[in-house]
Scaffold this active site. Structure first.
Site, PDB file in Angstrom:
ATOM      1  N   SER A   1       0.832  -1.194   0.000  1.00 37.88           N
ATOM      2  CA  SER A   1       0.000   0.000   0.000  1.00 37.88           C
ATOM      3  C   SER A   1       0.877   1.259   0.000  1.00 37.88           C
ATOM      4  CB  SER A   1      -0.909  -0.053   1.230  1.00 37.88           C
ATOM      5  OG  SER A   1      -1.980   0.813   1.091  1.00 37.88           O
TER       6      SER A   1
ATOM      7  N   ASP B   1      -8.282  -6.964  -4.591  1.00 38.06           N
ATOM      8  CA  ASP B   1      -7.942  -5.618  -4.112  1.00 38.06           C
ATOM      9  C   ASP B   1      -8.506  -4.595  -5.098  1.00 38.06           C
ATOM     10  OD1 ASP B   1      -6.747  -3.243  -3.331  1.00 38.06           O
ATOM     11  OD2 ASP B   1      -4.752  -4.098  -3.083  1.00 38.06           O
TER      12      ASP B   1
ATOM     13  N   HIS C   1      -7.790  -5.489  -0.263  1.00 35.98           N
ATOM     14  CA  HIS C   1      -6.489  -4.840  -0.103  1.00 35.98           C
ATOM     15  C   HIS C   1      -5.728  -5.368   1.119  1.00 35.98           C
ATOM     16  CE1 HIS C   1      -3.494  -1.752  -0.478  1.00 35.98           C
ATOM     17  NE2 HIS C   1      -3.795  -1.194   0.666  1.00 35.98           N
TER      18      HIS C   1
END
Lengths: 216, 408
Positions: free
Chosen positions: B179, B345, B378
Site C-alpha cells: 500500500s 484488491d 487490499h
C-alpha cells in the site's frame, strides 16, 4: 516452503530434449527473454548452466507464481500483447518454444521478437508431418497425435503451420534463417533430412522444428 | 491496515472510549520511544522537504529485527502503510496485539530474521515516535498541529535514507512494503537505485487515483467536521476528535476489504440480538465491527497525522516527477523488482500494479510480477496468504543467491 530449502526447490530435473537443443543455441552470458516460459525449466537451466541474464513471460498465473517462488524473474503476460512494451534490442535472444501456434497473431509476435532481441529462437510442431497428413487423409478428421494431443475444439493451438509455411513467413518478414533443427522423436535429424533444404522430406518426417532467426 | 482479525465487536464503543483514547494516545508516543529505537536528525543541517520547508531537528522512531551481518549487506527495509507503524513483529507496545507483519517477519518466515536484518521506520508525519503534527514545535513548545509542514512520500524516503546512512548501511538488500509502503518502495528505487538491490512493492500504485483521493477526502472531512478537532489545535485545547477519526477509519476500512470478504465474515447476521430493533443501534454485525474498528483506532492514532499521511499518498505521482513517463523514473535501473498484487484488491487493483510492471518492461528492467488469488481485498497483504509468503520467500532467496549474500 521454508526459505532455506532453496536447493530442493530448484532440483535439477533433466531438461526436456527439445529445450536442451534450444539451450545449446544460446551464447553464454547472453540476455534472454523466454516467452511462454511455462514452469521456468529452460530459464532456470540457462541461468545455471549458461549464466544468462534471464527473464520470462508466462500466460498462466499459476506457472508465474511457481517461477517467482523458485527465484526466476517472470511476469504474467501475453506474447500477443505485451512484447510491444520492450525496447528494441533489449535482449540477445527471445525464445518462443512450442507457443507460436497458440498465438493470435504469429506474424506480429515473430516481428516483435526480432525487434526486441538480436536473435529469435522459435520451435513449433510441424503440421506437415506424415502422421498428421495421414490422419487427415485417411480418417478425414482433425489430427490428434502424441505431439498434438487435444481435439480441435479444446486445443489452445489455433495457428498451425508446416515447416514450409514457416519458411515462407520468414521470407515474407525478411528474416534471416541462421540455424534450423528438424526433430523426430525429439532428436535432431542429421544430414539432408534434418535440414530445411531437405525440403519436402524434412517437412514430411519432422515432428517439430527449431529455427534461429535474425533481422538486421 | 486493519486490526488483527477476530477482534470482538463492541457496541457503542466510540462514545465510551473517548477519554480513554485521549490518555492512550497521549502516552502512545512516549511509550513507543521507550519500547523502540530513535534517532535524531536535522539538528545541524535541516532536511529540505518537497513543500520548500526545511525541517530540523526531527526524530525518527524505528525497530530492527535480526542481526546485521559483517559487511552490512543483509538489511531489508520494510515501509509501513498509512496507519501502520514500525512494530512489525512481536507484541505492539501500545495495542498489546501482534505486530502488523508478524506473519511475514520472524525466524524461519518469509523475511527470515535469522538471515536478514529487518528495519522498519515510523514515517515522517507519523505518531508512533517519529516527528509529526503531534510533536512539539521547537519554535513554540506546543504541538505542531497544522503548522507542521505538508510532507510527501519522497520526504518520508529522504528521512529513511538518513537513518540507513546513520546505520552504516551502504546498500539495502531489499526494500519492501504494501500500500503506502509500496509507494515508498517505488520512491526508493527511483530516488536511490544504487542503494537498493531488490524492491518488492506490494498492493500499490505509482500514483494515487481519483477514487483513492476521494476516499481520503471523506476521511479528512470527517475529522475536520468534528468540533473537537478545533481547527487542528485539539491537543492545546485538551480535546480529541475521536468521532471524526473513528468515522474516517470506518470508511477507509471498508476500502481495505472486499464484498466477498465482508459477506463471508458478516453477511446480514445480527449482533447479539434475535431481531431488528427498529432503531439505529448496531443491529448488524458488520456495523458493530466497523464501530469497533473506529473505536480501537482512535486509541493509537493521531487525527492530524491521519490528515498529513493521507495527503502524502494523494500527492504521490511518480510519473509526474519524471516528465509524465513512469518508465523514465526507472531508466537503467539495476534494481531487481518483484511486483505483487491481490486479485480482490479494488483500492490498489492489479491493473495499477501492472502499470508499474509495464513501465519497468519499457526500460527492460529485471521484474517479476505475481497476482495472488485472494478474496480478502487490499488487506490481503497483512494476512496469512501462503502463496504470497511463498512468492516473497522465493524471490528473496533468488536475490540472496544472486547477490552471494552471507548470513550472520
Amino acid at each position: 516452503m521454508s526459505p532455506l530449502d532453496t536447493s530442493a526447490a530448484r532440483s535439477a530435473a533433466p531438461l526436456r530434449s527439445d529445450l536442451a537443443l534450444i539451450a545449446r543455441m544460446v551464447d553464454r552470458g547472453a540476455r534472454v527473454l523466454d516467452i511462454g516460459c511455462s514452469d521456468g525449466a529452460l530459464l532456470d537451466h540457462l541461468i545455471r548452466e549458461r549464466e544468462v541474464v534471464g527473464r520470462g513471460i508466462e500466460l498462466s498465473q499459476r506457472n508465474v507464481n511457481a517461477c517467482v517462488a523458485r527465484g526466476l524473474s517472470v511476469i504474467q503476460g501475453d506474447a500477443d500483447t505485451d512484447l510491444v512494451e520492450y525496447p528494441a534490442r533489449a535482449f540477445d535472444y527471445a525464445i518462443l518454444s512450442l507457443t507460436l501456434q497458440a498465438t493470435r497473431d504469429p506474424r506480429r509476435v515473430l516481428e516483435q521478437m526480432v525487434r526486441i532481441a538480436r536473435h529469435a529462437i522459435v520451435s513449433f510442431p510441424n503440421f506437415g508431418h506424415w502422421q498428421v497428413r495421414l490422419h487427415l487423409t485417411l480418417r478425414g478428421r482433425m489430427p490428434v497425435t502424441d505431439s498434438l494431443p487435444e481435439a480441435w475444439y479444446e486445443t489452445p493451438n489455433i495457428h498451425f503451420c508446416t515447416i514450409r509455411d514457416f519458411i515462407a513467413l520468414c521470407e515474407a518478414c525478411g528474416l534471416e534463417i541462421e540455424e534450423t533443427l528438424v526433430l523426430r522423436n525429439d532428436r535432431p535429424q542429421k544430414g539432408l533430412l534434418g535440414s530445411i533444404w531437405g525440403g519436402p522430406l524434412a517437412n514430411l518426417l519432422g515432428e517439430k522444428a527449431i529455427f534461429r532467426l535474425r533481422k538486421d | 491496515m486493519s486490526e488483527q482479525p477476530g477482534a470482538t465487536a463492541v457496541d457503542g464503543a466510540v462514545e465510551g472510549a473517548a477519554e480513554e483514547a485521549e490518555d492512550a494516545a497521549e502516552t502512545a508516543q512516549q511509550q513507543a520511544r521507550q519500547d523502540g529505537l530513535t534517532a535524531e536528525f536535522g539538528g545541524d543541517t535541516p532536511m529540505m522537504l518537497d513543500c520548500g520547508v526545511a525541517l530540523g531537528p526531527f526524530t525518527l522512531a524505528y525497530q530492527t529485527y535480526g542481526r546485521l551481518n559483517a559487511d552490512k549487506s543483509n538489511a531489508i527495509l520494510v515501509c509501513h502503510a498509512l496507519t501502520g507503524d514500525q512494530f512489525l513483529a512481536g507484541t505492539h507496545p501500545v495495542t498489546g496485539k501482534p505486530g502488523w507483519w508478524s506473519q511475514i517477519v520472524g525466524p524461519g518466515l518469509a523475511l527470515d530474521t535469522e538471515r536478514f536484518f529487518v528495519i522498519c521506520v515510523n514515517v515522517l508525519g507519523g505518531c508512533m515516535g517519529t516527528t509529526g503534527p503531534k510533536s512539539a514545535n521547537p519554535a513554540t513548545g506546543e504541538a505542531w498541529a497544522l503548522d507542521f509542514p505538508v510532507i510527501t512520500i519522497a520526504d518520508m524516503v529522504r528521512a529513511q535514507k538518513l537513518l540507513i546512512d546513520r546505520l552504516g548501511i551502504d546498500k539495502l538488500f531489499c526494500v519492501t512494503g504494501g500500500s503506502m509502503g509500496g509507494m515508498q518502495v517505488l520512491q526508493w528505487a527511483a530516488s536511490y537505485p544504487e542503494k537498493v538491490f531488490a524492491a518488492v512493492p506490494i498492493a500499490t500504485a505509482a500514483r494515487h487515483t481519483a477514487q483513492n483521493i476521494a476516499f481520503h477526502e471523506v476521511g479528512r472531512q470527517a475529522i475536520m467536521a468534528d468540533l473537537d478537532w478545533c481547527g487542528g489545535r485539539y491537543i492545546a485545547e485538551g480535546r480529541n476528535p475521536d468521532r471524526g477519526l473513528a468515522v474516517a477509519r470506518m470508511t477507509a476500512h471498508i476500502t481495505y476489504l472486499s464484498e466477498p470478504a465482508l459477506h463471508r465474515k458478516f453477511g446480514r447476521r445480527l449482533q447479539d440480538r434475535r431481531g431488528l430493533t427498529f432503531g439505529f443501534d448496531a443491529d448488524f454485525q458488520v456495523e458493530s465491527y466497523l464501530r469497533h474498528q473506529g473505536a480501537s483506532f482512535v486509541q493509537r492514532f493521531d487525527a492530524n497525522s491521519y490528515l498529513y499521511i493521507t495527503r502524502a499518498m494523494d500527492y504521490f505521482d511518480l510519473a509526474q516527477e519524471s516528465g509524465g513517463q513512469l518508465a523514465q523514473a526507472f531508466r537503467d535501473t539495476p534494481v531487481r523488482f518483484c511486483v505483487i498484487s491481490f486479485s480482490s484488491d479494488w483500492l490498489f487493483p492489479t491493473s495499477e500494479n501492472r502499470d508499474v510492471v509495464h513501465a519497468l518492461n519499457a526500460v527492460a528492467a529485471d521484474v517479476s510480477f505475481v497476482e495472488i488469488e485472494s478474496d480478502a481485498g487490499h488487506d490481503a497483504f497483512l494476512l496469512d496468504e501462503p502463496e504470497f509468503r511463498g512468492t516473497l520467500a522465493g524471490f528473496l532467496n533468488g536475490c540472496a543467491e544472486h547477490r552471494g549474500l552471507s548470513f550472520p
